[in-house]
Design a protein around this motif. Structure first.
Motif: not given
Ligand code: E4P
Length: 217
Positions: A5-7, A27-29, A82-84, A131-133, A162-167
């Motif tokens: 879960v991206d949150t 998570t991210n900033p 750790v996310k870099v 999503g960002r692509l 697989a990230a930045s998923i919008r749908s």
């Protein structure tokens, strides 16, 4: 396929976790900002709730700073990843942290070439952003397919996250290609349950049931 879960929203994570639908959290900033919480405090709470991999992102620009921050974040719990970022310094930090026994998620990946380098640097996860692509009129799903093919060609063990998923479609397409993990906002995961024919069918069943005049209990 694993579901992350991206949150950093504890209530949203808890709701999905109670259904057994959370294998990990990213998570991210920006998500920490959205939560309005202290990074160490909210990350610790997530780690206590979910036993799977929990990604926490460094913010330093240089490898030395990333390694320092990464080691600090890793002290929060044993399930911290750790996310870099996928920069040259990020790759150096990935190698050092990975050699030191930490799980590493290399994020902000937008090309197959970057994904090869992350695998060579010992990444546990590579995070290609679909999503960002798509946002800049490129096909994010092509990237997932390219990385899958390359990693399979050489037996790289780095997992494709697989990230930045919008749908919902993003999740289904990533699953068909064989992404190891998807990370998506809780709202997108919940909307996987929706179908117009389910709603229509239920409406009909309820109407017919009312006509029977019966009760089950
Ligand atoms: C992944 O780890 C990122 O946190 C996330 O998927 C980014 O998604 P966005 O492009 O919708 O912000």
């Amino acid at each position: 396929m694993k579901f992350f879960v991206d949150t950093a929203d504890i209530a949203a994570i808890r709701e999905l976790h109670e259904l057994g639908m959370v294998d990990g959290v990213t998570t991210n900033p920006s998500l920490i900002l959205k939560s309005g919480r202290d990074i160490a405090e909210v990350t610790r709470e997530i780690c206590e709730l979910v036993p799977g991999p929990i990604s926490a992102e460094v913010v330093a620009a240089d490898a030395e700073g990333m390694i320092r921050e990464g080691k600090h974040l890793a002290q929060i719990a044993s399930n911290i990843v750790v996310k870099v970022p996928l920069t040259w310094d990020g790759l150096k930090a990935c190698r050092a942290l990975s050699d030191d026994g930490h799980m590493v998620n290399v994020t902000l990946c937008f090309s197959p070439a970057q994904a090869i380098l992350a695998a060579k640097a010992g990444a546990t996860f590579i995070s290609p952003f679909i999503g960002r692509l798509d946002d800049i009129h490129l096909d994010g799903m092509d990237l997932i397919a390219d990385i899958r093919e390359i990693y399979d060609n050489y037996g790289f063990e780095t997992e494709i996250l697989a990230a930045s998923i919008r749908s919902v479609n993003h999740i289904v397409e990533a699953a068909k290609i064989g992404a190891d993990v998807i990370t998506a906002p809780p709202s997108v995961i919940k909307s996987m349950a929706n179908h117009v024919l389910t709603d229509k069918g239920l409406e009909q069943f309820n109407a017919d049931w009312a006509k029977t005049g019966q009760k089950i209990v």
